[in-house]
Enzyme design. Structure first.
Site, PDB file in Angstrom:
ATOM      1  N   CYS A  73     -11.970   7.535  -2.651  1.00 48.60           N
ATOM      2  CA  CYS A  73     -11.101   8.592  -3.178  1.00 48.60           C
ATOM      3  C   CYS A  73     -11.708   9.972  -2.864  1.00 48.60           C
ATOM      4  O   CYS A  73     -11.933  10.287  -1.700  1.00 48.60           O
ATOM      5  CB  CYS A  73     -10.889   8.353  -4.674  1.00 48.60           C
ATOM      6  SG  CYS A  73      -9.577   9.332  -5.381  1.00 48.60           S
ATOM      7  N   GLN A  74     -11.991  10.769  -3.873  1.00 52.70           N
ATOM      8  CA  GLN A  74     -12.583  12.090  -3.617  1.00 52.70           C
ATOM      9  C   GLN A  74     -13.925  11.926  -2.895  1.00 52.70           C
ATOM     10  O   GLN A  74     -14.290  12.743  -2.045  1.00 52.70           O
ATOM     11  CB  GLN A  74     -12.784  12.821  -4.947  1.00 52.70           C
ATOM     12  CG  GLN A  74     -13.348  14.220  -4.819  1.00 52.70           C
ATOM     13  CD  GLN A  74     -13.837  14.739  -6.169  1.00 52.70           C
ATOM     14  OE1 GLN A  74     -14.310  13.971  -7.013  1.00 52.70           O
ATOM     15  NE2 GLN A  74     -13.713  16.038  -6.387  1.00 52.70           N
TER      16      GLN A  74
END
Lengths: 394, 352
Positions: free
Chosen positions: A149-150
């Protein structure tokens, strides 16, 4: 006379609500009997610590069959133990079973003293230091970086700045093109006064972030989930599974002000990474510098990071060997769903083995994997955009 | 120092009042469920109200049990409580309709006769966590706090505060009405005050006290903007809830027309959840909503920022570190750490 509109039976309705409440009473009893909700139980060793960051190496009973160590970079928003939620839903254990040497970063819980930490500190500071430690520990020139994700977006930035240290890049549900409005968070972020928010909170509370996530599906996440949970509440194992996930969902660290400010502003609002305009420190992050093999994984039903934000990465990098993998499911299912355990984790391991140095043990493992059907599963689910046909072995 | 002591006393009293309010609210909620009856509904209403009483006591007992220290369990109990609350509230909202359906024919056009909009509003409040009483309490306390800071002897803000308190009493009603009127009302009040009593603030400089008074005025204005934005936001949510309810009835009617029967409440619950989720997704996806949400947050941050500034101004005489001073310190720590790390790295590279 109009046709009857509804045909509820009063007695059965009362019974239904009565049953519902009875389930509740029993459920609350079951809930209060639980003392501990264990997560992240795969054995690991702390090998490096810097400020609040901890770097762990997972323990293995036998030698790894893939020489290049894998460093997992998780998002700052939630906790990394999602990858090892419970023994039978553990991407980590799965990767260990497939012969990988796995390291993971635990970002910890930032406090106000960390409010000035920016993207540059995370990418060129913490991640770079961890990569160096992993290289040293594993006696390997390079690492395979696996960003979630991030953390995947961070991994892209790092790989673009340090291609010499990264042998392979794997990104899971990681946004790169923030111009899309396919998901609510992307649209909402464009109207967020991030300067005022950071000025006010300094470290953005995890609860604030969670409030936003719950707003994405308020009826399902605030009501139905807990009403449905009553159907399994008397089954202790199922209840524990539910509680582990709940623990993870609401275990949200605060976000260091400077970092979240830059991430929202530069990525969500200005889309600098995809445009090739992002500066970290005094260096330009040019995704074309990513020339190592890339495995980019997206989830077709992802309501947090939509495919439109993920897929363009394959067109932005300079890699010749690049693979786009579609996972049929949602954002969280990528890590804990049964398909994740049966298909995705083995496919990642296989992809890494294929790109690792050819050794006796690696060859043996590949043979074993193929005979176990993993290769077939991987190919069926993988949409390869590689310009070079076939797989490359170093 | 006398003023400071008085400030702390009032602050403490305000906190006590807040907690008293919360306790009272909890009691009322419990009472609502324990005493829930549906007169006129054929069937044994006690059949489900009794388990509710038992359940509530079990929940309360378990929550107060000293042995339960696991925060995840406690939080989950609270969330389950919230989820079931909404489930039961939905039951309550639709009960008159069910009752009517049992007794005679009901058609989709006439369904609204049986639905109490205020109860439906309560249901939506539960889904989104709105609490108009808490908002009222918060605004009320903020005003009291500002009143204290403005100088209790002078009562400069008293007329304004009185007017605001009256308006706050009407908050729940306004929340269902026209949001723009709320904004206009606050601004008119502010302007009226500024043009009359507020003139005193425009006298020649009186040093730090004048700055404080200006900040107080600013805070009052911030509060009015926040209250107006909050009302507009909640209004949007309620309106969408009503639209969703229309759609639920449409879907039910379609099912009935096609020969299906909805006999279980759970089936109805599923239709309600799915339809509502779709309706809100449509709303949330609009630029207008994203903008409004951004403005609401912004207005709340303005309140917070000016309150902090005001508090700093009042606390500056005390021997305690202020937030702005701590920020400077954190920045120094950050810069030093960064320099040390850079030097260490350079040394390590040289050694290799």
């Amino acid at each position: 006379m109009k046709a009857p509109f509804l045909s509820f039976d009063a007695q059965s309705l009362i019974k239904e609500l009565g049953d519902f409440n009875t389930k509740f009473i029993k459920g609350v009893g079951a809930l209060t009997e639980i003392d501990e909700i264990d997560v992240g139980t795969a054995p690991k060793e702390l090998i490096y610590q810097e400020d609040k960051l901890k770097l762990y190496r997972y323990s293995r009973n036998d030698p790894n069959t893939c020489r290049t160590p894998v460093l997992i970079v998780y998002a700052l928003v939630n906790r990394q133990y999602m990858l090892d939620l419970q023994p039978d839903r553990s991407m980590i254990r799965n990767m260990l079973d497939h012969g990988l040497d796995v390291f993971i970063i635990d970002w910890g819980y930032p406090s106000k003293v960390d409010m000035y930490l920016g993207l540059d500190d995370y990418i060129n500071g913490y991640i770079d230091n961890c990569v160096d430690v992993v290289r040293e520990e594993a006696k390997s020139e390079q690492v395979s970086l696996m960003g979630i994700c991030q953390g995947g977006t961070f991994s892209m930035m790092y790989s673009a700045l340090n291609p010499d240290k990264v042998k392979n890049l794997i990104t899971l549900v990681a946004p790169v093109d923030f111009s899309t409005n396919d998901a609510l968070l992307f649209n909402w972020s464009k109207y967020l006064n991030i300067d005022a928010l950071v000025e006010s909170y300094q470290v953005i509370p995890g609860d604030f972030m969670n409030g936003g996530f719950l707003m994405l599906m308020p009826f399902n996440l605030n009501i139905r989930k807990y009403v449905d949970m009553l159907d399994v509440i008397e089954d202790k194992e199922k209840l524990l599974n539910f509680l582990r996930m709940e623990k993870w969902i609401f275990d949200s660290p605060g976000q260091a002000g400077a970092c979240i400010r830059e991430f929202i502003k530069y990525c969500y609002q200005e889309n600098r990474l995809a445009k090739g305009e992002l500066m970290l420190g005094d260096r330009l992050v040019d995704l074309r510098n990513i020339t190592m093999p890339l495995l980019n994984i997206y989830a077709s039903g992802d309501h947090l990071v939509p495919p439109a934000a993920i897929k363009p990465l394959n067109d932005l990098v300079g890699s010749q060997d690049k693979t786009l993998y579609e996972f049929k499911g949602g954002h969280i299912g990528v890590f804990v769903g049964s398909k994740s355990q049966k298909e995705l984790a083995p496919a990642i391991s296989q992809w890494l083995h294929d790109r690792d140095s050819a050794t006796q043990s690696v060859a043996e493992t590949a043979e074993e994997s193929e005979s176990a059907g993993i290769e077939t599963a991987s190919e069926e689910a993988t949409e390869s955009t590689s310009k070079k046909p076939g797989r490359r072995k170093a | 120092m006398e003023n400071t002591q008085s400030y702390f006393e009032t602050w403490l009293k305000a906190q006590e009042k807040l907690f008293d309010g919360l306790i009272e609210n909890t009691k009322r909620t419990q009472q609502l469920f324990i005493n829930q009856q549906y007169p006129g509904f054929s069937g044994d209403a006690g059949g489900f109200s009794n388990p509710y009483s038992t359940w509530l006591s079990a929940v309360m007992k378990s929550l107060s049990e000293p042995g339960i220290s696991n925060q995840v369990i406690k939080d989950n109990l609270s969330r389950i409580f919230g989820g079931s609350n909404a489930y039961t509230k939905l039951y309550e909202v639709w009960l008159p309709l069910m009752k009517a359906a049992q007794e005679r024919s009901v058609n989709p056009e006439a369904y609204k006769e049986y639905i109490d909009p205020s109860k439906y509003k309560e249901l939506i409040d539960k889904v989104f966590g709105f609490d108009s009483e808490a908002t009222k309490l918060m605004l009320n306390q903020a005003v009291q706090f500002l009143e204290l800071l403005s100088g209790s002897g002078q009562q400069f803000t008293a007329p304004w505060v009185d007017a605001m308190k009256e308006s706050l009493g009407a908050f729940p009603q306004l929340a269902q009405g026209h949001p723009e009127s709320f904004m206009n009302m606050f601004h008119s009040m502010f302007n009226a005050f500024d043009n009359t009593v507020g003139k005193v603030f425009h006298v020649p400089p009186v040093g730090r006290d004048r700055e404080k008074l200006e900040l107080i005025l600013r805070c009052l204005d911030d509060l009015s903007v926040y209250a107006a934005k909050n009302t507009e936001y909640q209004h949007t949510i309620y309106i969408t809830g009503l639209t969703a309810m229309d759609k639920v009835v449409e879907r039910l009617a379609e099912k009935i027309t096609s020969g299906e029967e909805i006999k279980q409440f759970d089936e109805f619950f599923d239709i309600w959840i799915d339809t509502s989720e779709q309706a809100y997704y449509k709303l949330f996806k609009t630029e207008e909503f994203a903008k409004l949400q951004g403005e609401l947050l912004d207005s709340s941050l303005d309140v917070k920022a000016h309150f902090f500034k005001l508090m700093e101004s009042h606390l500056s005489d005390l021997p305690i570190a202020l937030r702005s001073e701590m920020d400077d310190l954190y920045k120094t720590v950050y810069d030093l750490k960064k320099s040390v790390k850079k030097l260490e790295k350079q040394l390590k590279e040289k050694a290799q």
